[in-house]
Each structure stands twice: as structure tokens, then as C-alpha cells.
Design an enzyme around this catalytic site. Structure first.
Site, PDB file in Angstrom:
ATOM      1  CG  HIS A   5      -1.910   0.985   1.391  1.00 16.76           C
ATOM      2  ND1 HIS A   5      -1.642   2.289   1.716  1.00 16.76           N
ATOM      3  CD2 HIS A   5      -3.259   0.902   1.245  1.00 16.76           C
ATOM      4  CE1 HIS A   5      -2.777   2.967   1.767  1.00 16.76           C
ATOM      5  NE2 HIS A   5      -3.775   2.150   1.482  1.00 16.76           N
ATOM      6  CE  LYS A  27      -7.179   0.232   6.353  1.00 14.37           C
ATOM      7  NZ  LYS A  27      -8.024   0.587   5.225  1.00 14.37           N
ATOM      8  CB  CYS A  67      -3.518   3.265  -1.623  1.00  8.00           C
ATOM      9  SG  CYS A  67      -4.773   4.491  -1.333  1.00  8.00           S
ATOM     10  CD  GLN A 124      -6.766  -4.283   4.461  1.00 12.58           C
ATOM     11  OE1 GLN A 124      -7.681  -4.992   4.884  1.00 12.58           O
ATOM     12  NE2 GLN A 124      -6.968  -3.049   4.053  1.00 12.58           N
TER      13      GLN A 124
HETATM   14  N1  PLP Z   1      -1.825  -0.483   4.668  1.00 16.37           N
HETATM   15  C1  PLP Z   1      -2.771  -1.225   4.095  1.00 16.37           C
HETATM   16  C2  PLP Z   1      -2.435  -2.616   3.648  1.00 16.37           C
HETATM   17  C3  PLP Z   1      -4.053  -0.707   3.919  1.00 16.37           C
HETATM   18  O1  PLP Z   1      -4.994  -1.443   3.335  1.00 16.37           O
HETATM   19  C4  PLP Z   1      -4.327   0.610   4.354  1.00 16.37           C
HETATM   20  C5  PLP Z   1      -5.642   1.222   4.142  1.00 16.37           C
HETATM   21  O2  PLP Z   1      -6.356   0.919   3.225  1.00 16.37           O
HETATM   22  C6  PLP Z   1      -3.289   1.331   4.972  1.00 16.37           C
HETATM   23  C7  PLP Z   1      -2.054   0.754   5.117  1.00 16.37           C
HETATM   24  C8  PLP Z   1      -3.498   2.723   5.456  1.00 16.37           C
HETATM   25  O3  PLP Z   1      -4.362   2.746   6.535  1.00 16.37           O
HETATM   26  P1  PLP Z   1      -4.850   4.143   7.138  1.00 16.37           P
HETATM   27  O4  PLP Z   1      -5.380   4.931   5.979  1.00 16.37           O
HETATM   28  O5  PLP Z   1      -5.902   3.756   8.107  1.00 16.37           O
HETATM   29  O6  PLP Z   1      -3.666   4.778   7.773  1.00 16.37           O
END
Ligand code: PLP
Length: 411
Positions: free
Chosen positions: A122, A225, A365, A202
Site C-alpha cells: 500500500h 479497519k 493505493c 489488513q
Molecule cells: N496499509 C494497508 C495494507 C491498507 O490497506 C491501508 C488502508 O487501506 C493502509 C495501510 C493505510 O491505513 P490508514 O489509511 O488507516 O492509515
């Protein structure tokens, strides 16, 4: 035996109709819904205990501080950290990963050093490292995937060398639904004297995570999440590493003493929690953890696997549907990315929404991963424990309606 239909009753939001249809909420990888007990705990805090933490001696301040610190212990036990001081409350996974990139790495990364990430990251676990590499002259290297979309350990062995200082990988992919062999990767990183940073955004919501057993040095995740409020997350860090790291931000709460020209800093975790923290968020996260513990993480995982075990083969059997990631449900979390031939995923998501099915569409992302897969975007259905077989049926039905509407395959 968990009565999953009863569990659903705790999520009043799921009872609504969307565009005249029953809501099938399948966008859990983006954010999950909050159960009534979590909402009640949040309300209770604001109705009875709201005060700023660590500063006041009055009754409400003491209560709020106790609840905030109890939340830290709840998180500690949930991920089996050795010490509550290893738990830093952040805004979310993104902030936790940025914190490590900005502090630990500021001290340890120099020109010619290597930072190794996987191609499935991500942007939250990629852009901070990429920018650090640009700023320091370090080299950013990528671990590729196997043909089934899993992290390739043989490739990792080639990419991680004695010049590697940081290995940063996702524990579970937000696109492919794959789980990284983190324990092996941590051992490999340590053999070469590198630290391992894991993105658990995740993973923690979906199966039991034990940071000591995994052997990770840093581990970040987000509350929203996993049933809690937005704007709260956790960075776990090994205490010896945290103690040696400079602060992330400066201000109140994070100091030991301040003179006109100098400051000494508090010990971890406070050194990394400048300013008024998200107390209500931390309380809602602890409440969410208690809720998940009530279900049992093994049960949560088992139920999600059952859903994927029916959804995945049905998607694979659909004409003109391409599924990304492993085709074996046993290798999958509740995340399934797919495309319908000839349709843009945004059109797919809009058409599914007309059928009451909420999915995500876009690059998730993860643009380097999209590029690696040879697509610009995908649709993504992502399950959580409150989903059921009716949601699976509705997804498949909606995909068929979408194909019919757009005359897929007949042009
Ligand atoms: N890492 C992963 C694998 C994600 O799916 C996400 C969010 O979709 C994030 C990091 C970022 O999370 P946050 O936006 O809650 O900081």
C-alpha cells in the site's frame, strides 16, 4: 458455535436498504462498521468521563487517563507485545509507518544503504520509504511475487543483503488477499542485520497476530479497519529500538523537562505521542478489541475463510471475470480483487451499488502493484465476519446483472 446472524444484529447500519436493495457491505478493507457495544462505550466516555489525559488531577481527568492507559494494555495483550510501553497510539497505520521512516530511519539510513519493500505495498508502506531513499541516497529495492501473487521468499533472499537496513512489508495484501510469511522474512532480515517493519492494517482485524512470535521490530495498524473509530491506530515497536529513537513530533505530553534552550524528552511511548491524543479513539479501539476477543479471532478467521471458500470459486467460474491473487481460498484473506472484461472498475462499482452491493474500485493505493499486474485499476470485494452467504449471493447476482446491462461478451 458463534451465531453469526445474531452478531449481525450488533451492526444496525447493515439493516438499511441502498438504492432500494438490501445492503451488502463488501468494502471492509477500506473501513469496517462499528458494533453497538463500541458505539455505546464511545458515547459513555463522552457522556461521563471526557477530560484531557495525563495532565489533570481532578476525577474526570484521572478516569480518562486510566481508560486511555487501560486501552494501551488491551492492545498490548491483543498483539502479545512484551511491554505496554511498546504500544504507541497514532492516527492510523499510515502515521505509524511514517513515524518509523522519520525517526528510526533518520538515524540509521545513509547513502548506499538498502531499503527493501515488496511490490504489493500500500502507498502508506511505500511512499515514506521511497521519499527516505530519495532524501538519503539509499537504494529502494522490491521483492516480486510468485505467479500466484504471493511474496516470493526466494526473491526476498536475493534482494535482502548485508547492505539492507530496513525490510518493510505488508502482513496481508489489501489487493491480492495474500498473507506474507512474516516470520521467515523477519528471520531473513535479522540474519542480515536489518530491522523489519510490518504493515498489519489488513491482518490484525482478521486473524490473531503475535508480534513476538512473528519476530517483527515494528508493526503498524489502524483501528477503523477493526470496528473502532477513525483517526486511531497503533505502532508497536521493540522497546530498545523505541528508547534509542528521536521523537517524531514536538510539543506537550512528550517532554520530560523544558529549559529556554533545550528539552529532555519523556520515555516511550509518551515521547512519540505529542499533543492531546485521540482518547475516545483509543477507548473505542479497546472496546473493539474486547468485542473481537468475545468472538475469538480464530472464529473470525474461520468464518471469513468460509465466505471466501464460496465466493472465490463462484467468481472464478463467472465468464468474463478475472480474479487477481491466489485461486486457492486457503491462501486468501477476505479480500478479492477482480475485473469484468471491457468494463472500467468504477463502472462496475457503480453498477454493483445500484444492486445494493458496496465494493471499492480503483488502484487501492497500490499503483506499483497495479502496474505489476498489468492493470490500471480493479474492483475489490472485501469481507468481514458480519458478512454472510446472502452477501456472496448478492455479489454474484449483481455481477451477472452488470454484465447483462453492459452486454459484456456479446459485443
Ligand atoms: N496499509 C494497508 C495494507 C491498507 O490497506 C491501508 C488502508 O487501506 C493502509 C495501510 C493505510 O491505513 P490508514 O489509511 O488507516 O492509515
Amino acid at each position: 458455535m458463534t451465531e453469526w446472524d445474531d452478531v449481525r444484529q450488533d451492526f444496525p447500519i447493515l439493516k438499511q436498504r441502498v438504492n432500494g436493495e438490501r445492503l451488502a457491505y463488501l468494502d471492509n478493507a477500506a473501513t469496517t462498521q462499528r458494533p453497538t457495544p463500541v458505539l455505546k462505550d464511545l458515547m459513555n466516555f463522552y457522556q461521563h468521563d471526557n477530560a484531557n489525559v495525563h495532565r489533570g488531577v481532578h476525577t474526570l481527568a484521572v478516569r480518562a487517563t486510566n481508560e486511555y492507559e487501560n486501552a494501551r494494555q488491551t492492545v498490548q495483550h491483543f498483539i502479545n507485545a512484551a511491554d505496554e510501553r511498546e504500544i504507541i497510539f497514532t492516527r492510523g497505520a499510515t502515521e505509524g509507518l511514517n513515524l518509523v521512516a522519520a525517526t528510526y530511519s533518520r538515524q540509521h539510513i545513509h547513502e548506499g544503504d538498502e531499503i527493501v519493500v515488496s511490490i504489493a505495498e500500500h502507498h502508506s508502506n511505500l511512499v515514506p520509504w521511497q521519499q527516505l531513499a530519495i532524501a538519503t541516497g539509499a537504494c529502494l529495492k522490491y521483492i516480486d511475487l510468485t505467479t500466484t501473487g504471493e511474496l516470493d521468499l526466494a526473491a526476498a533472499e536475493k534482494q535482502i543483503t548485508d547492505r539492507t537496513k530496513i525490510v518493510a512489508v505488508t502482513h496481508a495484501s489489501n489487493v491480492l488477499g495474500t498473507i506474507t510469511p512474516l516470520q521467515q522474512l523477519a528471520a531473513l532480515a535479522h540474519q542480515h542485520g536489518a530491522v523489519i517493519v510490518a504493515d498489519g492494517a489488513q491482518a490484525v482485524p482478521h486473524f490473531a497476530v503475535d508480534v513476538q512470535q512473528l519476530g517483527v521490530d515494528f508493526y503498524a495498524f489502524s483501528g477503523h479497519k477493526m470496528l473502532s473509530g477513525m483517526g486511531i491506530g497503533v505502532l508497536y515497536g521493540r522497546y530498545d529500538l523505541l528508547a534509542a529513537m528521536p521523537p517524531y513530533q514536538f510539543g506537550g505530553e512528550m517532554i520530560s523537562s523544558v529549559q529556554r534552550q533545550s528539552t529532555t524528552f519523556a520515555e516511550p511511548p509518551y515521547k512519540f505521542e505529542a499533543g492531546t491524543p485521540n482518547v475516545a479513539g483509543a477507548i473505542s479501539l479497546a472496546s473493539a478489541i474486547h468485542y473481537l476477543q468475545g468472538l475469538g479471532m480464530a472464529e473470525v478467521e474461520r468464518h471469513e475463510r468460509e465466505l471466501v471458500a464460496t465466493a472465490l470459486p463462484r467468481l472464478l467460474a463467472e465468464d468474463h471475470v478475472t480474479v487477481y491473487g491466489p485461486h486457492d481460498p486457503a491462501k486468501h484473506t477476505g479480500v478479492i480483487a477482480f475485473n469484468i472484461t471491457g468494463l472500467h472498475p468504477h463502472d462496475v462499482a457503480t453498477a454493483l451499488d445500484m444492486e445494493g452491493v458496496a465494493v471499492r474500485a480503483g488502484h487501492h493505493c497500490a499503483q506499483p502493484l497495479m502496474d505489476y499486474l498489468g492493470v490500471t485499476a480493479t474492483a475489490r470485494a472485501s469481507f468481514y465476519f458480519y458478512n454472510n452467504q446472502q452477501d456472496v449471493d448478492q455479489l454474484i447476482h449483481a455481477i451477472r446483472e452488470t454484465k447483462e446491462f453492459f452486454h459484456v461478451g456479446s459485443i
